[in-house]
Motif scaffolding. Structure first.
Motif, PDB file in Angstrom:
ATOM      1  N   GLN A   1      12.593 -19.655 -20.452  1.00  0.00           N
ATOM      2  CA  GLN A   1      11.874 -18.830 -19.490  1.00  0.00           C
ATOM      3  C   GLN A   1      12.706 -17.650 -19.007  1.00  0.00           C
ATOM      4  O   GLN A   1      12.161 -16.572 -18.721  1.00  0.00           O
ATOM      5  CB  GLN A   1      11.426 -19.683 -18.303  1.00  0.00           C
ATOM      6  N   LEU A   2      14.020 -17.814 -18.940  1.00  0.00           N
ATOM      7  CA  LEU A   2      14.856 -16.677 -18.570  1.00  0.00           C
ATOM      8  C   LEU A   2      14.789 -15.594 -19.640  1.00  0.00           C
ATOM      9  O   LEU A   2      14.700 -14.405 -19.315  1.00  0.00           O
ATOM     10  CB  LEU A   2      16.308 -17.110 -18.343  1.00  0.00           C
ATOM     11  N   LEU A   3      14.819 -15.985 -20.908  1.00  0.00           N
ATOM     12  CA  LEU A   3      14.685 -14.984 -21.971  1.00  0.00           C
ATOM     13  C   LEU A   3      13.340 -14.271 -21.867  1.00  0.00           C
ATOM     14  O   LEU A   3      13.262 -13.041 -22.000  1.00  0.00           O
ATOM     15  CB  LEU A   3      14.834 -15.627 -23.346  1.00  0.00           C
ATOM     16  N   GLU A   4      12.280 -15.031 -21.620  1.00  0.00           N
ATOM     17  CA  GLU A   4      10.959 -14.414 -21.464  1.00  0.00           C
ATOM     18  C   GLU A   4      10.982 -13.381 -20.341  1.00  0.00           C
ATOM     19  O   GLU A   4      10.455 -12.262 -20.486  1.00  0.00           O
ATOM     20  CB  GLU A   4       9.907 -15.484 -21.175  1.00  0.00           C
ATOM     21  N   ALA A   5      11.607 -13.737 -19.213  1.00  0.00           N
ATOM     22  CA  ALA A   5      11.677 -12.823 -18.075  1.00  0.00           C
ATOM     23  C   ALA A   5      12.493 -11.577 -18.404  1.00  0.00           C
ATOM     24  O   ALA A   5      12.114 -10.456 -18.040  1.00  0.00           O
ATOM     25  CB  ALA A   5      12.280 -13.548 -16.869  1.00  0.00           C
ATOM     26  N   ILE A   6      13.620 -11.770 -19.092  1.00  0.00           N
ATOM     27  CA  ILE A   6      14.457 -10.623 -19.467  1.00  0.00           C
ATOM     28  C   ILE A   6      13.665  -9.638 -20.326  1.00  0.00           C
ATOM     29  O   ILE A   6      13.663  -8.419 -20.065  1.00  0.00           O
ATOM     30  CB  ILE A   6      15.718 -11.098 -20.225  1.00  0.00           C
ATOM     31  N   LEU A   7      12.991 -10.140 -21.339  1.00  0.00           N
ATOM     32  CA  LEU A   7      12.247  -9.263 -22.242  1.00  0.00           C
ATOM     33  C   LEU A   7      11.090  -8.579 -21.512  1.00  0.00           C
ATOM     34  O   LEU A   7      10.762  -7.421 -21.799  1.00  0.00           O
ATOM     35  CB  LEU A   7      11.728 -10.058 -23.441  1.00  0.00           C
TER      36      LEU A   7
ATOM     37  N   ILE B   1      12.575 -19.570 -31.642  1.00  0.00           N
ATOM     38  CA  ILE B   1      12.330 -18.403 -30.794  1.00  0.00           C
ATOM     39  C   ILE B   1      12.334 -17.131 -31.630  1.00  0.00           C
ATOM     40  O   ILE B   1      11.495 -16.234 -31.439  1.00  0.00           O
ATOM     41  CB  ILE B   1      13.363 -18.339 -29.655  1.00  0.00           C
ATOM     42  N   LYS B   2      13.254 -17.050 -32.565  1.00  0.00           N
ATOM     43  CA  LYS B   2      13.300 -15.891 -33.456  1.00  0.00           C
ATOM     44  C   LYS B   2      11.964 -15.720 -34.172  1.00  0.00           C
ATOM     45  O   LYS B   2      11.443 -14.607 -34.312  1.00  0.00           O
ATOM     46  CB  LYS B   2      14.439 -16.056 -34.466  1.00  0.00           C
ATOM     47  N   LYS B   3      11.381 -16.834 -34.596  1.00  0.00           N
ATOM     48  CA  LYS B   3      10.075 -16.795 -35.259  1.00  0.00           C
ATOM     49  C   LYS B   3       8.989 -16.294 -34.314  1.00  0.00           C
ATOM     50  O   LYS B   3       8.128 -15.490 -34.688  1.00  0.00           O
ATOM     51  CB  LYS B   3       9.728 -18.195 -35.780  1.00  0.00           C
TER      52      LYS B   3
ATOM     53  N   PHE C   1      21.605 -15.236 -12.185  1.00  0.00           N
ATOM     54  CA  PHE C   1      21.812 -15.844 -13.495  1.00  0.00           C
ATOM     55  C   PHE C   1      23.116 -15.374 -14.136  1.00  0.00           C
ATOM     56  O   PHE C   1      23.771 -16.149 -14.854  1.00  0.00           O
ATOM     57  CB  PHE C   1      20.614 -15.555 -14.398  1.00  0.00           C
ATOM     58  N   GLU C   2      23.518 -14.152 -13.867  1.00  0.00           N
ATOM     59  CA  GLU C   2      24.821 -13.678 -14.353  1.00  0.00           C
ATOM     60  C   GLU C   2      25.936 -14.537 -13.748  1.00  0.00           C
ATOM     61  O   GLU C   2      26.878 -14.933 -14.437  1.00  0.00           O
ATOM     62  CB  GLU C   2      25.016 -12.210 -13.967  1.00  0.00           C
ATOM     63  N   LYS C   3      25.830 -14.849 -12.447  1.00  0.00           N
ATOM     64  CA  LYS C   3      26.835 -15.669 -11.768  1.00  0.00           C
ATOM     65  C   LYS C   3      26.843 -17.102 -12.298  1.00  0.00           C
ATOM     66  O   LYS C   3      27.907 -17.710 -12.470  1.00  0.00           O
ATOM     67  CB  LYS C   3      26.588 -15.666 -10.263  1.00  0.00           C
ATOM     68  N   ILE C   4      25.657 -17.643 -12.554  1.00  0.00           N
ATOM     69  CA  ILE C   4      25.570 -18.999 -13.105  1.00  0.00           C
ATOM     70  C   ILE C   4      26.322 -19.082 -14.432  1.00  0.00           C
ATOM     71  O   ILE C   4      27.133 -19.983 -14.662  1.00  0.00           O
ATOM     72  CB  ILE C   4      24.096 -19.411 -13.296  1.00  0.00           C
TER      73      ILE C   4
ATOM     74  N   LEU D   1      24.397 -11.854 -19.367  1.00  0.00           N
ATOM     75  CA  LEU D   1      22.965 -11.979 -19.649  1.00  0.00           C
ATOM     76  C   LEU D   1      22.605 -11.274 -20.958  1.00  0.00           C
ATOM     77  O   LEU D   1      21.728 -11.739 -21.697  1.00  0.00           O
ATOM     78  CB  LEU D   1      22.139 -11.385 -18.506  1.00  0.00           C
ATOM     79  N   LYS D   2      23.280 -10.185 -21.244  1.00  0.00           N
ATOM     80  CA  LYS D   2      23.032  -9.484 -22.509  1.00  0.00           C
ATOM     81  C   LYS D   2      23.410 -10.378 -23.687  1.00  0.00           C
ATOM     82  O   LYS D   2      22.675 -10.485 -24.674  1.00  0.00           O
ATOM     83  CB  LYS D   2      23.835  -8.182 -22.549  1.00  0.00           C
ATOM     84  N   ALA D   3      24.563 -11.046 -23.570  1.00  0.00           N
ATOM     85  CA  ALA D   3      24.975 -11.977 -24.626  1.00  0.00           C
ATOM     86  C   ALA D   3      24.040 -13.175 -24.699  1.00  0.00           C
ATOM     87  O   ALA D   3      23.730 -13.670 -25.788  1.00  0.00           O
ATOM     88  CB  ALA D   3      26.409 -12.436 -24.375  1.00  0.00           C
ATOM     89  N   PHE D   4      23.596 -13.648 -23.530  1.00  0.00           N
ATOM     90  CA  PHE D   4      22.637 -14.760 -23.472  1.00  0.00           C
ATOM     91  C   PHE D   4      21.353 -14.397 -24.200  1.00  0.00           C
ATOM     92  O   PHE D   4      20.818 -15.188 -24.993  1.00  0.00           O
ATOM     93  CB  PHE D   4      22.347 -15.087 -22.002  1.00  0.00           C
ATOM     94  N   LYS D   5      20.858 -13.208 -23.939  1.00  0.00           N
ATOM     95  CA  LYS D   5      19.634 -12.739 -24.595  1.00  0.00           C
ATOM     96  C   LYS D   5      19.774 -12.793 -26.118  1.00  0.00           C
ATOM     97  O   LYS D   5      18.884 -13.294 -26.821  1.00  0.00           O
ATOM     98  CB  LYS D   5      19.319 -11.314 -24.139  1.00  0.00           C
ATOM     99  N   THR D   6      20.879 -12.281 -26.621  1.00  0.00           N
ATOM    100  CA  THR D   6      21.101 -12.283 -28.070  1.00  0.00           C
ATOM    101  C   THR D   6      21.184 -13.704 -28.615  1.00  0.00           C
ATOM    102  O   THR D   6      20.579 -14.032 -29.641  1.00  0.00           O
ATOM    103  CB  THR D   6      22.401 -11.527 -28.407  1.00  0.00           C
ATOM    104  N   ARG D   7      21.906 -14.551 -27.903  1.00  0.00           N
ATOM    105  CA  ARG D   7      22.122 -15.938 -28.335  1.00  0.00           C
ATOM    106  C   ARG D   7      20.807 -16.725 -28.395  1.00  0.00           C
ATOM    107  O   ARG D   7      20.514 -17.382 -29.403  1.00  0.00           O
ATOM    108  CB  ARG D   7      23.100 -16.596 -27.363  1.00  0.00           C
TER     109      ARG D   7
END
Length: 216
Positions: free
Chosen positions: A153-159, A188-190, A130-133, A175-181
């Motif tokens: 689903q990627l965010l769910e997996a990361i967390l 999702i924030k809710k 996912f980092e490469k994508i 991926l770290k920036a993706f997670k924050t975004r």
């Protein structure tokens, strides 16, 4: 007014958690009926409501849906989170299948004795992909530069993996920036706030209840 989707599952994450994530991200309110006894489970089977004798079971649009991937793909299509064409859809399918595989590796660990638990391969097998994508296309989202089921689903997996290793993203800046975004998308924030229908990590009580109901 259409009835809210109704989710039948244990009072925990398991295979239903990705369904909860997807509905929450789409801004859809849903109800839950928790399986807490063997008798409840047997009644669903006896009434013919479990196609292959398994949960999750989701009531939606006058249907009773089983099989996790089928439920998720239906919801993604219904709520416009499944790409604009077949080429985008198959990429979403590949990415979500990958993250589901990763999450199931983590989930089954809760049901194994400590000596049997396997080290997660997130760092070596899944997250580098996912980092490469993200690096190759330079866009905010995984597919078509539009928010989709794959991002959720990627965010769910990361967390999920971060609960096991808080530093797992240390070598993956994109991926770290993706997670924050993605975490800052309002729906999702809710869902990430205390008091939402997001379920906590499995504890010994949850494991015992599931073992009792499924008898394994």
């Amino acid at each position: 007014m259409a009835a809210k989707p109704k989710l039948h599952y244990f009072r925990g994450r398991g295979r239903m958690e990705s369904v909860r994530w997807l509905l929450a991200a789409a801004g859809v309110e849903f109800e839950e009926e928790f399986l807490e006894t063997r008798e409840q489970y047997e009644k669903l089977q006896k009434d013919g409501r479990l196609l292959f004798g398994q949960v999750p079971l989701v009531e939606i649009d006058g249907m009773e849906l089983t099989q996790t991937r089928a439920i998720l793909s239906y919801l993604a299509a219904k709520y416009n989170l499944y790409g604009k064409d077949l080429k985008e859809r198959v990429r979403i399918d590949m990415y979500t299948d990958g993250t589901l595989d990763l999450m199931m590796m983590v989930a089954v660990g809760a049901f194994k004795p400590p000596a049997e638990k396997e080290e997660t391969s997130a760092k070596t097998r899944y997250f580098p992909v996912f980092e490469k994508i993200l690096k190759d296309h330079g866009e905010d989202f995984l597919v078509g530069n539009k928010f989709s089921w794959a991002d959720i689903q990627l965010l769910e997996a990361i967390l999920l993996v971060e609960e096991l290793d808080a530093s797992v993203l240390s070598d993956f800046p994109l991926l770290k920036a993706f997670k924050t975004r993605i975490s800052n998308i309002p729906t999702i924030k809710k869902f990430l706030q205390p008091g939402s229908q997001r379920k906590p990590p499995p504890d010994s009580h949850y494991v015992a209840v599931v073992r009792e109901i499924l008898q394994f």
